[in-house]
Structure formats: C-alpha cells, structure tokens
Design an enzyme around this catalytic site. Structure first.
Site: not given
Ligand SMILES: *Cc1c(COP(=O)(O)O)cnc(C)c1O
Length: 470
Positions: A112
């Site tokens: 993210k």
């Molecule tokens: C947010 C997240 C996901 C999922 O991503 P999406 O965009 O919500 O599908 C998967 N793995 C990790 C470590 C995350 O932080």
C-alpha cells in the site's frame, strides 16, 4: 481526463477533484470515462526504463491537464525515493515460470506504500493550489492505515483519522499506526470487524452535510488515485519479464479487489495479460461469486492473512460497471439488492465476461502455512501469509492452465512474524525501519461501533475550520 461514477448519477469530474472526493456523491466509485491506450510501441519504448519513468508514462493520461507533466515527474520521483531500492518493485524467481513481485520495499513494508506515498504528494499539491484543508477518514484491515499515516503524518493541510477493528490487526500493524505522535494523526480502535469499520466510513460519507462541513476525503482503495498508482507495477513487471514470457498471468492476494482491479486496468490499456487470478483466503466471497454468479457476503473469519479478512469487496463495483456495459442504473440496482436482500445475482453475460479474464482460488489456512514452509525449505525464501495465499493460488492455476505467473507479494514477512514462524520455524529478520517503530509508545482511542459517536469525535478533533498552517 474526465471521470464518471459507477452509479451514473454524480457529476463528471477531473482527476484532482476525484482524488479529493474519494467516493462519488451518488455512492458510486469513480472510473475514467475512457481507458488510455498503452500501445505496443509505447511498451517497446519503455523496455529498460526506470520505475519512475514507466510510472510517468502510465499515469500522465489519467492525470490529464490537472498537473503539468514535469511536476508530475517530480512528485513520482519524490514518492519512490522513500523506497529501499531504485527498482521499487523487484521480481524474484521462485520456480519454473513463476516469479514473486516484491511490493514491500516502502516505508511500512506493504504494497500500500506504493500508492499512498504518491497519493499524499498529489493531495498536498491539490490542496495547496486550492488553499483548502481536508479531513481524511479511512478504515483499515491492517496495512492501509499504517501506509496512510506514514504518508500523511505531519502534513499541514490534512488531518487523518484511521479506524481499525480492535484486536483484529497484528501487533506490528497496530504499532506502525499508533506510534505516530503528530497532532494531525488520530487512531481509533472500533469494537467490531473491518467490514464494520468500512460501513462506518461509508455512512459518514453518505451524510452529505457532515461530509461538506468536515471536507471529508477517503484514502481507501475506493480512491481512484490509488488504483491508478498500482497499475504501474503490472507494467514494470511485464517489462522486466520480457516479451518471451508474454502474456503472463498475475496471481493477486485479494481483499477489497483494488490491487487486482489495477491489473484489469493495465490489461484494458493494452498490456498483454493472460489471466488475473483472484487469490482469496477463507473469506472467499469472490471465489464463490465466480463459481455461482451470486454475490453474497457471509460472516468474516479471522485468518493469518488479516488484510484479506473482508467480505465486502468495494472495488468489485468497478468491475460490475465494466461488465454491465457501463450501465450506472444496473450497478445501482445490484447495490440496492445487496442492501435490501444481502445478495445480488450477476446476469449470465456479466458472469461470462468476468470468467473470461479472471480466475479465483480459495486457499485455506493449512495450505497457506504449507506454502510458506515449502518455499522456505526449497530456497530459504521467506514469504508472508498474504503472499503465500497468492503463491498457492498461482501453483493451482499453473497446474490447471500452465504458463508464466507473477505473484504479487503484498507484505514483507517481518510484518507477520508469528504466522511465518508457526508455518516454517524461521523468524523473519526485522528491517531497521520497522524495528524503530516497534519500540515507540502507542496512542489511540477505543470506540463502540456507533456512527453518531464517531461523527461527534470527528467534529471535536478535525481542524478543518481553521486556516491551513494554524
Ligand atoms: C490490502 C492488502 C491486500 C488486499 O489488497 P486489495 O487491494 O484490498 O485487494 C493483500 N495483502 C496485503 C498485505 C494487504 O495489505
């Protein structure tokens, strides 16, 4: 570039307004009015280019005339200078025709950061230009909150309020959020699940008077600017693999459907992509939907991959808009069914279109742990539980259909040390940038799952009435 709402009843907006708004005023999500084209000759020209150069080429058409290209280039460079490698998202080969795309080289060691570091800089610029102040409100299943707080802490024109489900994020995830001591950061632990937190945020946004008074904005993956930023690494990884391996499939550990929708965007732009593989843990709403055509949230189960413990995949609405032929009324009707009956049914043609491009595999807890152990034993390479869900799904997909697969590695194993150790016995080494956070003191409030109380808390703490800089 202009943007339209998936429910068809909100004003068309430009890029910066979409970014500042988050959710559309009709409750829908913004998508570009047309898909920019990344032609074969564009891809050819980008071979060997730096991550930041590819990012500029991919993102400039989405931003349009809102930001001059030279300024956008600077923002991109600045955002990715916070990463611990100039590659930003390096590939690591784990087996025949299979690679892990490491998306965890940013400040909070989760994918993210890639979107959030850029979003914070884009927002800062847009607010300064407008002499405005914003109140960011977000729900996190673990990683979004940390990445958002890291990106926005100390910024003048923004207060940030992050809700997390109390006791349902890992110790490391909580400490990454609650160790921020800047006065513009507010952490709230909600007595409930992530879906409760997300529902609270949605109801605050749907209170249009409050939304305007506090100048509320979202940074969850419903924010288009995040999806856009994530499209970049599909392109860079395909370029790094080289044409011999095109078209590759991508296996994506999925929760809110944001990251995998970014892959859909890359394919829409013209990147050769074989299949987009939805990798889910035991919270398998998307795998069930692809099998039956019925979208039906069930209770959330706690797993070792908490960032995917989600039963309402918000960004799926963007795909529904696409497969309905961009029919906002149809999407609105599906969402009304969901609100009223707790479920909706895809039309056969909609389901068929989804199945043409997407596959889904549900990976249970035992297989997740076994995958961590097998990879560690074979090569010494440690992966976190989210990535393990992705690798397990990739192995199944490759077993069924063959072909090269890139697995998106969404978190560094040191973010989930207990689950990794339980699975394979090894303790992931803690990178320095994380170690400093784990020993800092924590600051957060605990609140009931009560939208009225939450709204009062925001009114009491947000500085939105004040002049920026006050
Ligand atoms: C947010 C997240 C996901 C999922 O991503 P999406 O965009 O919500 O599908 C998967 N793995 C990790 C470590 C995350 O932080």
């Amino acid at each position: 570039m202009r943007y339209v709402s998936t429910r068809g009843r909100a004003d068309e907006l430009g890029f910066e307004e979409v970014m500042l708004a988050g959710l559309a005023r009709d409750g829908g999500l913004y998508v570009p009015k047309t898909w920019p084209v990344l032609a074969d000759k564009d891809l050819e020209a980008l071979a060997g280019a730096a991550y930041t150069e590819v990012a500029l080429a991919v993102l400039a058409p989405f931003v349009g005339s809102d930001i001059p290209e030279s300024e956008l280039a600077e923002l991109i460079k600045d955002a990715y200078a916070t990463f611990d490698t100039p590659e930003v998202a390096p590939l690591h080969e784990i087996g025949p025709d299979m690679w892990v795309l490491e998306l965890f080289h940013g400040p909070t060691l989760a994918f993210k950061d890639i979107a959030m570091q850029l979003l914070a800089r884009l927002m800062d610029r847009a607010l300064a230009k407008r002499n405005r102040r914003l109140t960011i409100i977000g729900a996190t299943s673990g990683d979004t909150g940390g990445a958002a707080i890291e990106a926005f802490r100390g910024r003048e024109a923004v207060d940030i309020f992050i809700l997390h489900p109390k006791g349902r994020v890992s110790d490391v995830q909580r400490r990454q959020m609650t160790s921020a001591d800047e006065p513009n950061v507010f952490n709230i632990a909600i007595e409930g699940t992530f879906d409760d937190c997300q529902a609270l945020v949605k109801s605050l946004f749907n209170d249009l008077a409050l939304r305007d008074r506090l100048s509320l904005a979202g940074v969850n993956s419903i924010n288009w600017a995040r999806i856009m930023a994530q499209t970049v690494y599909y392109v860079t990884s395909a370029l790094a693999l080289g044409r011999d391996h095109w078209p590759a499939s991508f296996a994506v550990p999925t929760g809110n459907f944001g990251d995998i929708f970014a892959g859909y965007v890359a394919a829409k732009m013209g990147l050769p992509v074989s299949r987009l593989v939805i990798a889910t843990n035991e919270n398998d709403i998307l795998a069930r939907t692809l099998k039956t055509g019925r979208y039906e949230p069930q209770g959330v189960r706690a797993t070792s991959s908490p960032s995917m413990d989600i039963q309402v995949s918000s960004n799926f609405e963007r795909l529904l808009f696409e497969v309905s032929g961009r029919d906002g009324r149809r999407v609105q009707a599906m969402m009304e069914d969901l609100g009223r009956d707790g479920t909706f049914e895809l039309a056969p043609s909609e389901l068929e279109q989804i199945r043409r491009q997407f596959r889904a595999h549900r990976i249970d807890e035992a297989e997740t742990a076994a995958t961590i152990a097998i990879l560690h034993e074979a090569s010494g390479y440690l992966i976190d539980p989210h990535t393990a869900v992705g690798v397990a799904a990739a192995l199944r997909e490759q077993g069924e259909e063959g072909g090269p697969v890139v697995v998106l590695s969404t978190a560094h194993p040191a973010k989930f040390p207990d689950a990794v150790q339980r699975a394979c016995g090894a303790v992931p080494p803690v990178p320095d940038r994380l170690a400093a956070r784990l020993s800092a003191s924590e600051r957060y409030d605990v609140m009931a799952n009560d939208v009225g109380a939450l709204a009062r808390y925001l009114e009491d703490h947000a500085r939105v009435g004040a002049e920026p800089g006050a």
